[in-house]
Design a protein around this motif. Structure first.
Motif, mmCIF file in Angstrom:
data_model
loop_
_atom_site.group_PDB
_atom_site.id
_atom_site.type_symbol
_atom_site.label_atom_id
_atom_site.label_comp_id
_atom_site.label_asym_id
_atom_site.label_seq_id
_atom_site.Cartn_x
_atom_site.Cartn_y
_atom_site.Cartn_z
ATOM 1 N N PHE A 23 0.832 -1.197 0.000
ATOM 2 C CA PHE A 23 0.000 0.000 0.000
ATOM 3 C C PHE A 23 0.870 1.253 0.000
ATOM 4 C CE2 PHE A 23 -2.089 3.424 2.303
ATOM 5 C CZ PHE A 23 -3.358 3.482 1.730
ATOM 6 N N ARG A 24 1.859 1.276 0.899
ATOM 7 C CA ARG A 24 2.735 2.440 0.998
ATOM 8 C C ARG A 24 3.572 2.603 -0.278
ATOM 9 N NH1 ARG A 24 3.884 0.249 6.298
ATOM 10 N NH2 ARG A 24 5.969 -0.312 5.601
ATOM 11 N N GLN A 25 4.075 1.491 -0.797
ATOM 12 C CA GLN A 25 4.902 1.573 -1.997
ATOM 13 C C GLN A 25 4.110 2.081 -3.195
ATOM 14 O OE1 GLN A 25 6.434 -2.429 -2.175
ATOM 15 N NE2 GLN A 25 8.339 -1.853 -1.171
ATOM 16 N N LEU A 26 2.884 1.624 -3.322
ATOM 17 C CA LEU A 26 2.054 2.057 -4.445
ATOM 18 C C LEU A 26 1.739 3.552 -4.349
ATOM 19 C CD1 LEU A 26 -0.316 -1.020 -4.670
ATOM 20 C CD2 LEU A 26 1.238 -0.240 -6.475
ATOM 21 N N LEU A 27 1.430 4.023 -3.133
ATOM 22 C CA LEU A 27 1.166 5.451 -2.966
ATOM 23 C C LEU A 27 2.420 6.276 -3.248
ATOM 24 C CD1 LEU A 27 -1.176 5.981 0.113
ATOM 25 C CD2 LEU A 27 -1.721 6.115 -2.312
ATOM 26 N N ALA A 28 3.576 5.755 -2.784
ATOM 27 C CA ALA A 28 4.828 6.487 -3.008
ATOM 28 C C ALA A 28 5.145 6.580 -4.495
ATOM 29 C CB ALA A 28 5.966 5.794 -2.264
ATOM 30 N N ARG A 29 4.824 5.547 -5.236
ATOM 31 C CA ARG A 29 5.165 5.529 -6.657
ATOM 32 C C ARG A 29 4.169 6.295 -7.510
ATOM 33 N NH1 ARG A 29 6.631 0.182 -10.307
ATOM 34 N NH2 ARG A 29 6.336 1.126 -12.360
ATOM 35 N N PHE A 30 2.858 6.163 -7.201
ATOM 36 C CA PHE A 30 1.839 6.725 -8.086
ATOM 37 C C PHE A 30 1.176 7.986 -7.554
ATOM 38 C CE2 PHE A 30 2.135 2.220 -9.236
ATOM 39 C CZ PHE A 30 2.390 2.345 -10.595
ATOM 40 N N GLY A 31 1.403 8.309 -6.305
ATOM 41 C CA GLY A 31 0.907 9.573 -5.772
ATOM 42 C C GLY A 31 -0.496 9.534 -5.228
ATOM 43 N N THR A 32 -1.401 8.866 -5.916
ATOM 44 C CA THR A 32 -2.784 8.744 -5.449
ATOM 45 C C THR A 32 -3.213 7.286 -5.509
ATOM 46 O OG1 THR A 32 -3.833 9.000 -7.623
ATOM 47 C CG2 THR A 32 -3.310 11.024 -6.388
ATOM 48 N N ALA A 33 -4.213 6.951 -4.698
ATOM 49 C CA ALA A 33 -4.716 5.581 -4.681
ATOM 50 C C ALA A 33 -5.407 5.233 -5.992
ATOM 51 C CB ALA A 33 -5.674 5.400 -3.503
ATOM 52 N N GLY A 34 -6.052 6.231 -6.615
ATOM 53 C CA GLY A 34 -6.726 5.974 -7.890
ATOM 54 C C GLY A 34 -5.752 5.537 -8.962
ATOM 55 N N GLU A 35 -4.617 6.227 -9.055
ATOM 56 C CA GLU A 35 -3.598 5.845 -10.037
ATOM 57 C C GLU A 35 -3.016 4.477 -9.705
ATOM 58 O OE1 GLU A 35 -2.654 7.281 -12.859
ATOM 59 O OE2 GLU A 35 -4.266 8.731 -12.566
ATOM 60 N N ALA A 36 -2.847 4.190 -8.416
ATOM 61 C CA ALA A 36 -2.320 2.881 -8.006
ATOM 62 C C ALA A 36 -3.273 1.761 -8.400
ATOM 63 C CB ALA A 36 -2.075 2.875 -6.502
ATOM 64 N N LEU A 37 -4.565 1.979 -8.228
ATOM 65 C CA LEU A 37 -5.551 0.968 -8.591
ATOM 66 C C LEU A 37 -5.493 0.668 -10.090
ATOM 67 C CD1 LEU A 37 -8.552 2.233 -6.433
ATOM 68 C CD2 LEU A 37 -7.423 0.013 -6.183
ATOM 69 N N ARG A 38 -5.333 1.704 -10.873
ATOM 70 C CA ARG A 38 -5.269 1.496 -12.327
ATOM 71 C C ARG A 38 -4.000 0.769 -12.746
ATOM 72 N NH1 ARG A 38 -8.392 6.250 -12.183
ATOM 73 N NH2 ARG A 38 -6.615 7.616 -11.738
ATOM 74 N N ALA A 39 -2.938 0.887 -11.941
ATOM 75 C CA ALA A 39 -1.660 0.285 -12.312
ATOM 76 C C ALA A 39 -1.525 -1.175 -11.881
ATOM 77 C CB ALA A 39 -0.519 1.101 -11.698
ATOM 78 N N ILE A 40 -2.362 -1.625 -10.964
ATOM 79 C CA ILE A 40 -2.202 -2.968 -10.390
ATOM 80 C C ILE A 40 -2.194 -4.078 -11.445
ATOM 81 C CG2 ILE A 40 -3.400 -4.719 -8.998
ATOM 82 C CD1 ILE A 40 -3.943 -2.547 -6.935
ATOM 83 N N PRO A 41 -3.137 -4.124 -12.388
ATOM 84 C CA PRO A 41 -3.106 -5.235 -13.369
ATOM 85 C C PRO A 41 -1.798 -5.318 -14.143
ATOM 86 C CG PRO A 41 -5.225 -4.116 -13.421
ATOM 87 C CD PRO A 41 -4.329 -3.277 -12.569
ATOM 88 N N ASP A 42 -1.268 -4.173 -14.559
ATOM 89 C CA ASP A 42 -0.014 -4.169 -15.322
ATOM 90 C C ASP A 42 1.161 -4.622 -14.459
ATOM 91 O OD1 ASP A 42 1.632 -3.501 -17.683
ATOM 92 O OD2 ASP A 42 2.415 -1.930 -16.386
ATOM 93 N N LEU A 43 1.224 -4.148 -13.222
ATOM 94 C CA LEU A 43 2.313 -4.548 -12.323
ATOM 95 C C LEU A 43 2.259 -6.049 -12.042
ATOM 96 C CD1 LEU A 43 2.193 -1.604 -9.768
ATOM 97 C CD2 LEU A 43 4.007 -2.052 -11.425
ATOM 98 N N ALA A 44 1.065 -6.578 -11.810
ATOM 99 C CA ALA A 44 0.927 -8.002 -11.538
ATOM 100 C C ALA A 44 1.317 -8.838 -12.752
ATOM 101 C CB ALA A 44 -0.507 -8.324 -11.114
ATOM 102 N N ALA A 45 0.996 -8.346 -13.941
ATOM 103 C CA ALA A 45 1.369 -9.069 -15.166
ATOM 104 C C ALA A 45 2.884 -9.157 -15.290
ATOM 105 C CB ALA A 45 0.765 -8.370 -16.379
ATOM 106 N N ARG A 46 3.593 -8.099 -14.924
ATOM 107 C CA ARG A 46 5.061 -8.141 -14.963
ATOM 108 C C ARG A 46 5.609 -9.173 -13.986
ATOM 109 N NH1 ARG A 46 6.639 -1.700 -14.829
ATOM 110 N NH2 ARG A 46 5.195 -1.019 -16.468
ATOM 111 N N GLY A 47 4.868 -9.409 -12.896
ATOM 112 C CA GLY A 47 5.295 -10.400 -11.918
ATOM 113 C C GLY A 47 4.861 -11.808 -12.255
#
Length: 360
Positions: A23-47
């Motif tokens: 949670f903290r890492q996503l906020l630190a990287r994307f700035g807002t929770a909304g942007e973090a939510l949109r990024a989750i599928p792409d990040l998980a695909a890389r993993g």
């Protein structure tokens, strides 16, 4: 914080495989929770997995249910989020509370101990809690049988905080229904779980970190050598808080944990004055850190396949410290943290206490 950001932050922490660290890492990287939510599928695909986010309607239903119970949310970033808890590793991004949240801003002392406590220990805990309340301290405990119940009863009139390992609409143990209601009415009832969550065994160690995190010091009254109370004491010590213990007879197994703590350096406690003296030596300003410095764990936008493979080689089924992985990989901390985040979102990584990780 806007209402939309508050909603998105709650939705983020309710999403599968999102814990306090991610949670903290996503906020630190994307700035807002909304942007973090949109990024989750792409990040998980890389993993190497498929990321999911919490259903917005389910989060709306949770909020409505909490409000119907007279509860409210304290989110990380809120001005009234308990500042000492904020400094704990793995501090809950969202708390659900009912009662007087101002109690958490006072000088808090955690009291924990055996569920099958002796009558003498329960009486001591009740008296100690009452005296601490009279001296201006807020007593924090876990609403369990034994010492916890005695501590809450002793401090109910002066203000007490009960931390539970279930939804705020659940009661455990059942016989504590009345005192839990009293805590919610004239004290403060705290949980990190949505309404309806049952008090499962895996939730109690997590509850213990909240108890330790809210308080400037933890008193253990009676505890066996491998009890949950010692987990709370260890977490308090690791966070730089005062650890205190009440000595007992070496012939009583319930006293062995306390005697062990004292032998290892915990402050011996015999009365409320001892407690106040011990916690008086801790400057909470020294405990508190910059919020951004503490929570902005390094993450990077770009990781090459070679760098990802290097980190993967160092991971295994046995938990390993993240700082050791960084050292052995020869990569920057931001790159390593990014790979770990992607693996966690892909459901391929587990996080453990003490900053350790392992592959599933």
């Amino acid at each position: 914080m806007s209402e939309k950001e508050r909603f998105d932050r709650l939705r983020l922490i309710r999403s599968p495989r999102i814990g306090p660290v991610s949670f903290r890492q996503l906020l630190a990287r994307f700035g807002t929770a909304g942007e973090a939510l949109r990024a989750i599928p792409d990040l998980a695909a890389r993993g190497g997995g498929k990321g999911q986010v919490a259903d917005a309607r389910a989060v709306e239903a949770e909020i409505a249910r909490s409000r119907s119970l007279g509860a409210r949310y304290l989110l990380w970033g809120d001005a009234d989020y308990p500042f000492l808890l904020e400094q704990m590793e793995g501090a809950p991004p969202a708390l659900i509370v009912k009662g007087d949240s101002a109690l958490a801003a006072k000088s808090c002392v955690a009291m924990v101990g055996a569920r099958n406590a002796s009558a003498a220990a329960c009486r001591f805990a009740r008296t100690l809690a009452q005296e601490l309340g009279g001296m201006g301290a807020t007593v924090v405990s876990g609403l369990a049988r034994g010492i916890d119940t005695a501590a809450h009863r002793g401090s109910l009139a002066s203000g007490t905080i009960g931390v539970i390992a279930s939804g705020i609409d659940q009661v455990f143990p059942p016989e504590n229904a009345e005192i839990q209601q009293q805590v919610a009415e004239i004290g403060l009832l705290v949980t990190e779980h949505p309404p309806g969550t049952q008090p499962l065994a895996r939730h109690f160690p997590a509850r213990n970190r909240i108890i330790a995190g809210l308080a400037v010091g933890t008193v253990v009254v009676e505890a066996a050598p491998k009890s949950g109370s010692l987990i709370t004491a260890r977490l308090a010590g690791e966070a730089g808080r005062e650890v205190m213990a009440v000595p007992g007879s070496p012939l009583d197994p319930r006293a062995q944990g306390c005697n062990q703590l004292i032998r290892e350096g915990a402050t011996l406690i015999q009365n409320a004055a001892d407690v106040m003296e011990a916690i008086g030596s801790i400057d909470t300003a020294m405990v508190r850190q910059s919020r951004m410095d503490f929570f902005a764990e390094p993450v990077s936008a770009d990781v090459s396949e070679k760098e990802r493979a290097t980190v993967m080689t160092l991971l295994g089924s046995a938990p390993a410290p993240v700082d050791e992985i960084v050292r052995l990989s020869g990569l920057g901390s931001a790159l390593v943290q990014t790979v770990l985040l992607e693996l966690e979102l892909a459901d391929r990584l587990d996080r453990h206490a003490g900053g350790r990780v392992s592959l599933r």
